[in-house]
Design a protein around this motif. Structure first.
Motif, PDB file in Angstrom:
ATOM      1  N   PRO A 179       0.820  -1.223   0.000  1.00 47.51           N
ATOM      2  CA  PRO A 179       0.000   0.000   0.000  1.00 47.51           C
ATOM      3  C   PRO A 179       0.848   1.265   0.000  1.00 47.51           C
ATOM      4  N   GLU A 180       0.182   2.379  -0.213  1.00 43.83           N
ATOM      5  CA  GLU A 180       0.863   3.673  -0.175  1.00 43.83           C
ATOM      6  C   GLU A 180       1.506   3.909   1.182  1.00 43.83           C
ATOM      7  N   SER A 181       2.621   4.631   1.153  1.00 45.81           N
ATOM      8  CA  SER A 181       3.291   5.097   2.372  1.00 45.81           C
ATOM      9  C   SER A 181       3.575   3.969   3.353  1.00 45.81           C
ATOM     10  N   SER A 182       4.059   2.830   2.839  1.00 48.70           N
ATOM     11  CA  SER A 182       4.237   1.663   3.700  1.00 48.70           C
ATOM     12  C   SER A 182       5.683   1.403   4.102  1.00 48.70           C
ATOM     13  N   VAL A 183       6.651   2.072   3.472  1.00 42.42           N
ATOM     14  CA  VAL A 183       8.058   1.848   3.814  1.00 42.42           C
ATOM     15  C   VAL A 183       8.791   3.181   3.952  1.00 42.42           C
ATOM     16  N   ASP A 184       9.900   3.129   4.677  1.00 34.58           N
ATOM     17  CA  ASP A 184      10.723   4.320   4.889  1.00 34.58           C
ATOM     18  C   ASP A 184      11.836   4.449   3.857  1.00 34.58           C
ATOM     19  N   LEU A 185      12.190   3.337   3.249  1.00 32.48           N
ATOM     20  CA  LEU A 185      13.325   3.334   2.335  1.00 32.48           C
ATOM     21  C   LEU A 185      13.111   2.315   1.230  1.00 32.48           C
ATOM     22  N   VAL A 186      13.381   2.707  -0.008  1.00 29.98           N
ATOM     23  CA  VAL A 186      13.379   1.799  -1.146  1.00 29.98           C
ATOM     24  C   VAL A 186      14.818   1.670  -1.633  1.00 29.98           C
ATOM     25  N   ILE A 187      15.305   0.422  -1.695  1.00 29.22           N
ATOM     26  CA  ILE A 187      16.622   0.152  -2.245  1.00 29.22           C
ATOM     27  C   ILE A 187      16.479  -0.757  -3.456  1.00 29.22           C
ATOM     28  N   SER A 188      17.530  -0.881  -4.217  1.00 24.80           N
ATOM     29  CA  SER A 188      17.565  -1.802  -5.349  1.00 24.80           C
ATOM     30  C   SER A 188      19.016  -1.920  -5.780  1.00 24.80           C
ATOM     31  N   ASN A 189      19.356  -3.048  -6.394  1.00 25.01           N
ATOM     32  CA  ASN A 189      20.742  -3.306  -6.734  1.00 25.01           C
ATOM     33  C   ASN A 189      20.841  -3.831  -8.158  1.00 25.01           C
ATOM     34  N   CYS A 190      21.048  -2.925  -9.098  1.00 26.01           N
ATOM     35  CA  CYS A 190      21.241  -3.270 -10.510  1.00 26.01           C
ATOM     36  C   CYS A 190      20.033  -3.998 -11.096  1.00 26.01           C
ATOM     37  N   VAL A 191      18.832  -3.489 -10.800  1.00 26.72           N
ATOM     38  CA  VAL A 191      17.597  -4.110 -11.285  1.00 26.72           C
ATOM     39  C   VAL A 191      16.749  -3.121 -12.085  1.00 26.72           C
ATOM     40  N   ILE A 192      16.674  -1.880 -11.657  1.00 26.51           N
ATOM     41  CA  ILE A 192      15.824  -0.913 -12.356  1.00 26.51           C
ATOM     42  C   ILE A 192      16.245  -0.786 -13.810  1.00 26.51           C
ATOM     43  N   ASN A 193      17.541  -0.927 -14.095  1.00 28.74           N
ATOM     44  CA  ASN A 193      18.005  -0.850 -15.489  1.00 28.74           C
ATOM     45  C   ASN A 193      17.410  -1.952 -16.369  1.00 28.74           C
ATOM     46  N   LEU A 194      16.911  -3.028 -15.761  1.00 27.57           N
ATOM     47  CA  LEU A 194      16.333  -4.132 -16.532  1.00 27.57           C
ATOM     48  C   LEU A 194      14.881  -3.888 -16.924  1.00 27.57           C
ATOM     49  N   SER A 195      14.232  -2.914 -16.302  1.00 22.95           N
ATOM     50  CA  SER A 195      12.821  -2.650 -16.590  1.00 22.95           C
ATOM     51  C   SER A 195      12.657  -1.900 -17.899  1.00 22.95           C
TER      52      SER A 195
END
Length: 312
Positions: A179-195
Motif C-alpha cells: 500500500p501507499e506510504s508503507s516503507v521508509d526506504l526503497v533500495i535496489s541493486n542493478c535491477v531498475i536498469n532491466l525494466s
C-alpha cells in the motif's frame, strides 16, 4: 547478438528466464553454463582480488578478503568486490552466490533501527537479509522479485539465517504489491536498469514511500548517449548495459515522479573490456571506432539518492 524484444512482457520473460537459471544453479538443480545479468557474485579465490575498475576513495567498494568476488572467478567486473568479508559472514552462502548487484546499497543507504525497507528485485535476498540486520528486530525488510526460483532461494536463505523480520513478495517492480506510504526506504541493486518502463518503477517507489522516505539504489548509468546498437542488444541488456538510463534521463524521471534532493554518485567506472565481459561483446564489435571511444568509461555504477517530500 539477440535483439531486445519490443514487447515489455517478452522482455520481462527473457530477464526472468536468465535469473531463474542462476537460482537453479545455486540451488544445485542445474549445472552452470552461461552468465546472466552481471554473472555469479560470489567466489572463493585464495587471495584478495584487485579490481581494475577502482578509481578514487569515493568510487570503490570494500574487498571481501578471502571471500572476495574477483573478476576472474565471477565472469564480470560489474559485480566484483561489492561486500565486505564481515557482511558476507553474516548471511548464507547461497544468498551471495545468487547476487546480481552492481553496488552495495545497504552500506550506503544509512539504514536506521526500526525502519521499514523494500528491496526492488531482491533476487537471492542478500540485500534484504543485510537490511534486516541493520534495521534490527523493531524494523522490517521486504524483498520483491518476479522469479519463483529466486524467491525459493531467498526464503531458504532467510530460514537458514534465522531472520524473522523479513518477507519476500512475488511481483514486478512496475506494480509493487504494497500500500501507499508503507516503507521508509526503497533500495535496489542493478535491477531498475532491466525494466522496460523505468518511469513507472520510480512512480511506484514514490507511492509506497512514506512522506520523507528515501530512495537509495545502486544502478548502472550512462554518462552520455548510448549507441542504438548497444541499446538493441538483448545480451547486453541482460548484462546490465543496454537497459541503463542516461544520467540526465534518470534525474528527469525521478523529478517527474515527485522526488527531490536527487543525487547521483559514481562508485565505479567501466572500460570497454569491462563492458565486453558483461555480455556486450557482439554489440561492441559492431560499433565504429568513434562510437567505441564515446562508450569507453561512460558506463558507471552509481548510487542514486532521492527523497519523497515530507507532508506540510
Amino acid at each position: 547478438m539477440s535483439t531486445v524484444p519490443t514487447n515489455d512482457e517478452q522482455l520481462r520473460a527473457e530477464v526472468r528466464a536468465r535469473y531463474a537459471k542462476t537460482a537453479l544453479q545455486v540451488l544445485g538443480t542445474e549445472q552452470p553454463t552461461t552468465q546472466s545479468c552481471c554473472g555469479p557474485s560470489c567466489c572463493l579465490p585464495s587471495t584478495p582480488a584487485v579490481t581494475t575498475v577502482q578509481k578514487s576513495a569515493t568510487e570503490t567498494s570494500a574487498c571481501c578478503g578471502s571471500s572476495c568476488c574477483s573478476t576472474e572467478a565471477s565472469g564480470s567486473p560489474i559485480i566484483s568486490d561489492l561486500y565486505t568479508q564481515d557482511e558476507l559472514g553474516t548471511i548464507p552462502l547461497a544468498a551471495a552466490l545468487a547476487s546480481r548487484g552492481c553496488g552495495n546499497p545497504t552500506a550506503l543507504a544509512e539504514l536506521k533501527p526500526g525502519e521499514k525497507v523494500l528491496d526492488l528485485g531482491s533476487g537471492g535476498g542478500i540485500d534484504v537479509l543485510l537490511s534486516a540486520k541493520r534495521v534490527g528486530p523493531s524494523g522490517f525488510a521486504y524483498g520483491l522479485d518476479m522469479t519463483d526460483e529466486m524467491l525459493t532461494l531467498a526464503e531458504r536463505s532467510r530460514v537458514e539465517a534465522g531472520v524473522e523480520n523479513v518477507r519476500f513478495l512475488k511481483g514486478v517492480i512496475e506494480a509493487i504489491p504494497l500500500p501507499e506510504s508503507s516503507v521508509d526506504l526503497v533500495i535496489s541493486n542493478c535491477v531498475i536498469n532491466l525494466s522496460a518502463d523505468k518511469g513507472q518503477v520510480l512512480r511506484e517507489a514514490y507511492r509506497v514511500l512514506s512522506p520523507g522516505g528515501r530512495f537509495a539504489v545502486s544502478d548502472i548509468v550512462f554518462q552520455g548517449q548510448i549507441p542504438p546498437v548497444l541499446r538493441a542488444d538483448l545480451e547486453s541488456w541482460a548484462g546490465c548495459i543496454a537497459g541503463a538510463l542516461e544520467e540526465e534521463t534518470y534525474r528527469q524521471l525521478l523529478k517527474a515522479a515527485g522526488f527531490t534532493e536527487i543525487d547521483v554518485e559514481v562508485t565505479r567506472r567501466y572500460s570497454l573490456d569491462d563492458i565486453s565481459e558483461s555480455g556486450a561483446s557482439a554489440s561492441l564489435a559492431a560499433l565504429t571506432a568513434d562510437e567505441r571511444a564515446e562508450v569507453d568509461g561512460k558506463f558507471v555504477s552509481a548510487f542514486i539518492r532521492a527523497r519523497k517530500p515530507s507532508q506540510k
